[in-house]
Write an enzyme that holds these catalytic residues in place. Structure first.
Site, PDB file in Angstrom:
ATOM      1  N   ASP A 137     -15.241  45.012 -13.117  1.00 39.97           N
ATOM      2  CA  ASP A 137     -15.028  44.131 -12.323  1.00 39.97           C
ATOM      3  C   ASP A 137     -13.019  44.184 -12.384  1.00 39.97           C
ATOM      4  OD1 ASP A 137     -16.989  43.730 -11.144  1.00 39.97           O
ATOM      5  OD2 ASP A 137     -17.521  42.107 -12.466  1.00 39.97           O
ATOM      6  N   ARG A 187     -15.695  50.206  -5.899  1.00 46.68           N
ATOM      7  CA  ARG A 187     -16.558  48.945  -5.095  1.00 46.68           C
ATOM      8  C   ARG A 187     -15.016  47.939  -4.286  1.00 46.68           C
ATOM      9  NH1 ARG A 187     -18.010  44.387  -9.146  1.00 46.68           N
ATOM     10  NH2 ARG A 187     -19.490  45.813  -9.150  1.00 46.68           N
TER      11      ARG A 187
HETATM   12  C1  LIG Z   1     -20.725  42.910  -5.408  1.00 43.72           C
HETATM   13  C2  LIG Z   1     -19.995  41.759  -5.561  1.00 43.72           C
HETATM   14  C3  LIG Z   1     -18.485  42.358  -6.837  1.00 43.72           C
HETATM   15  C4  LIG Z   1     -17.455  41.454  -6.712  1.00 43.72           C
HETATM   16  N1  LIG Z   1     -16.728  41.648  -7.364  1.00 43.72           N
HETATM   17  C5  LIG Z   1     -15.294  41.216  -7.564  1.00 43.72           C
HETATM   18  C6  LIG Z   1     -14.689  41.401  -8.474  1.00 43.72           C
HETATM   19  O1  LIG Z   1     -14.662  42.634  -9.165  1.00 43.72           O
HETATM   20  N2  LIG Z   1     -13.770  41.304  -7.966  1.00 43.72           N
HETATM   21  C7  LIG Z   1     -13.343  39.943  -7.375  1.00 43.72           C
HETATM   22  O2  LIG Z   1     -12.291  38.922  -6.867  1.00 43.72           O
HETATM   23  N3  LIG Z   1     -14.198  39.995  -5.829  1.00 43.72           N
HETATM   24  C8  LIG Z   1     -15.621  40.334  -6.008  1.00 43.72           C
HETATM   25  N4  LIG Z   1     -16.116  39.885  -5.310  1.00 43.72           N
HETATM   26  C9  LIG Z   1     -16.061  38.730  -4.691  1.00 43.72           C
HETATM   27  C10 LIG Z   1     -15.322  39.250  -3.534  1.00 43.72           C
HETATM   28  O3  LIG Z   1     -14.160  39.202  -3.123  1.00 43.72           O
HETATM   29  C11 LIG Z   1     -15.407  37.861  -2.814  1.00 43.72           C
HETATM   30  O4  LIG Z   1     -14.565  37.213  -2.885  1.00 43.72           O
HETATM   31  C12 LIG Z   1     -16.943  37.161  -1.931  1.00 43.72           C
HETATM   32  O5  LIG Z   1     -17.409  38.792  -1.714  1.00 43.72           O
HETATM   33  C13 LIG Z   1     -16.268  36.540  -0.231  1.00 43.72           C
HETATM   34  O6  LIG Z   1     -15.719  37.272   0.458  1.00 43.72           O
HETATM   35  P1  LIG Z   1     -16.863  38.199   1.988  1.00 43.72           P
HETATM   36  O7  LIG Z   1     -16.509  39.395   1.325  1.00 43.72           O
HETATM   37  O8  LIG Z   1     -18.519  37.841   1.140  1.00 43.72           O
HETATM   38  O9  LIG Z   1     -16.498  37.604   2.800  1.00 43.72           O
HETATM   39  P2  LIG Z   1     -16.346  35.568   2.911  1.00 43.72           P
HETATM   40  O10 LIG Z   1     -15.794  35.804   4.347  1.00 43.72           O
HETATM   41  O11 LIG Z   1     -16.155  35.143   2.111  1.00 43.72           O
HETATM   42  O12 LIG Z   1     -17.990  36.097   3.943  1.00 43.72           O
HETATM   43  C14 LIG Z   1     -18.368  36.107   4.627  1.00 43.72           C
HETATM   44  C15 LIG Z   1     -19.916  35.257   4.942  1.00 43.72           C
HETATM   45  O13 LIG Z   1     -20.615  35.410   3.591  1.00 43.72           O
HETATM   46  C16 LIG Z   1     -21.550  33.936   3.520  1.00 43.72           C
HETATM   47  N5  LIG Z   1     -20.827  33.711   2.044  1.00 43.72           N
HETATM   48  C17 LIG Z   1     -19.580  33.807   1.252  1.00 43.72           C
HETATM   49  N6  LIG Z   1     -20.118  33.526   0.157  1.00 43.72           N
HETATM   50  C18 LIG Z   1     -21.246  32.691   0.723  1.00 43.72           C
HETATM   51  C19 LIG Z   1     -21.377  31.361  -1.162  1.00 43.72           C
HETATM   52  N7  LIG Z   1     -20.452  31.510  -1.848  1.00 43.72           N
HETATM   53  N8  LIG Z   1     -22.649  30.713  -0.920  1.00 43.72           N
HETATM   54  C20 LIG Z   1     -23.463  31.923   0.683  1.00 43.72           C
HETATM   55  N9  LIG Z   1     -23.201  32.338   1.404  1.00 43.72           N
HETATM   56  C21 LIG Z   1     -21.992  32.686   1.705  1.00 43.72           C
HETATM   57  C22 LIG Z   1     -21.851  33.203   4.359  1.00 43.72           C
HETATM   58  O14 LIG Z   1     -21.812  33.499   5.661  1.00 43.72           O
HETATM   59  C23 LIG Z   1     -20.025  33.025   5.360  1.00 43.72           C
HETATM   60  O15 LIG Z   1     -19.686  33.098   6.153  1.00 43.72           O
HETATM   61  C24 LIG Z   1     -17.399  40.990  -5.387  1.00 43.72           C
HETATM   62  C25 LIG Z   1     -18.093  40.824  -4.070  1.00 43.72           C
HETATM   63  C26 LIG Z   1     -19.482  41.756  -4.191  1.00 43.72           C
HETATM   64  C27 LIG Z   1     -19.941  41.156  -3.292  1.00 43.72           C
END
Ligand SMILES: Cc1cc2nc3c(=O)[nH]c(=O)nc-3n(C[C@H](O)[C@H](O)[C@H](O)COP(=O)(O)OP(=O)(O)OC[C@H]3O[C@@H](n4cnc5c(N)ncnc54)[C@H](O)[C@@H]3O)c2cc1C
Length: 311
Positions: A137, A187
């Site tokens: 991560d 990722r």
């Molecule tokens: C498999 C995976 C691994 C990850 N690993 C890391 C990592 O190692 N380091 C790191 O910094 N970040 C990590 N993240 C988190 C990532 O950086 C984002 O903070 C997170 O995924 C929200 O961004 P988004 O791309 O989903 O878009 P956003 O613009 O935040 O969300 C898009 C849409 O997704 C839905 N959504 C988003 N969040 C939520 C929630 N909490 N509850 C319900 N619905 C929601 C909503 O419909 C929203 O409109 C990871 C995410 C995933 C999916």
């Protein structure tokens, strides 16, 4: 950008609030919707259910920022146990593990980098023996150089080790170019940490634009892109870029977090895409949950309600 994002992300790093909140019995509240359980057994059961639904899994034993070498060793032991249990249940073809280096010693004041490397190496070895892989991560920008250096070292013996890059960081497009080579699993996520403007884009639109630029680099490259987002727009763009660059399903994958857009996870899998669900488990859910609340402050009311009802 939500007004609540910054205070929630600051709280995510607050030891005092963590202590007060983590001792409260919120297991039946909102924590449950993001974390299937505390034990290895519950994590393995949740994995089996997801695999039955045609999904793949990456498991995260919750914990971060440890300043205690014994705690770091306990985390390594938890991963080794998890990997053995996954192998016993025949799940390692579909499930791998995600590791936060700060949970295995990276933040220790003396030799943190070296200790994290050795601990991560132990987990990589256990994963190899179990027939699966590790993804490192990515945490806040102050750890990026150390994490990528550890990745580089680990890949000498375990070239299957995956990396995470965050589109929010200004450096990430260049990091994508450096890592878009054959055999490299990357990722791409937006980034979950509170970052200063000199290191990161703060405007949501700028982060999305960076995400698309990075997608292009990774999908056009020779590696295996892991597209981690719940954003319907990013999923659509990734799908059309994948076909533009001649990628067939299985040469890249989508990733989403446990409990977020579960129907979409299953829809993509039914459409023939490879979809992996990130499953966090364990007692140290505080920082993880606060980052999820920062992404979706609407859920704050549910969280406060579950604290009050103490179920
Ligand atoms: C498999 C995976 C691994 C990850 N690993 C890391 C990592 O190692 N380091 C790191 O910094 N970040 C990590 N993240 C988190 C990532 O950086 C984002 O903070 C997170 O995924 C929200 O961004 P988004 O791309 O989903 O878009 P956003 O613009 O935040 O969300 C898009 C849409 O997704 C839905 N959504 C988003 N969040 C939520 C929630 N909490 N509850 C319900 N619905 C929601 C909503 O419909 C929203 O409109 C990871 C995410 C995933 C999916």
């Amino acid at each position: 950008m939500s007004l609540l994002r910054q205070p929630l992300l600051l709280l995510a790093r607050s030891a005092a609030v963590k202590k007060a909140v983590s001792t409260m019995p919120v297991s039946a509240g909102i924590v449950r919707s993001y974390v299937p359980g505390e034990t290895t057994a519950t994590a393995v059961d949740a994995t089996a259910d997801l695999v039955d639904d045609g999904l793949r899994v990456t498991l995260d034993f919750l914990g971060e920022d440890t300043l205690d070498a014994e705690q770091a060793e306990a985390t390594v032991a938890a991963y080794v146990d998890l990997l053995e249990q996954l192998a016993v249940r025949g799940l390692t073809r579909s499930a791998e593990v995600s590791v936060k280096l700060s949970a295995v010693g990276q933040a220790l004041p003396d030799n943190g980098h070296k200790i994290a490397l050795e601990n991560a190496r132990t987990i990589c070895r256990a994963a190899r023996n179990a027939g699966t892989t590790v993804t490192l991560d990515m945490e806040d920008h102050t750890t990026t150089d150390s994490t990528l250096a550890i990745l580089h070292e680990l890949r000498k013996d375990f070239p299957e080790t995956g990396a995470v890059l965050q589109a929010a960081l200004r450096r990430t497009e260049a990091d994508c170019r450096a890592l878009a080579h054959e055999g490299s699993r990357v990722r791409l996520c937006k980034g979950a940490y509170l970052e200063p403007e000199h290191a990161a884009f703060v405007d949501k639109l700028e982060i999305d634009r960076s995400y698309v630029r990075c997608l292009k680099v990774l999908l056009a490259g020779e590696g295996y892109p892991m597209i981690a987002t719940h954003d319907p727009r990013m999923v659509r763009i990734a799908s059309s870029l994948a076909s533009r660059y001649g990628r067939t399903p299985g040469t890249y994958e989508f990733q989403m977090l446990y409990g977020i857009r579960p129907e979409e996870q299953r829809r993509l899998a039914k459409d023939g895409e490879t979809v992996r669900v990130y499953v966090p488990y364990g007692l140290e859910w505080y920082g993880y949950l606060m980052r999820r609340l920062a992404e979706r402050p609407q859920n704050l009311t549910f969280f406060l309600r579950s604290l009050i009802s103490k179920k």
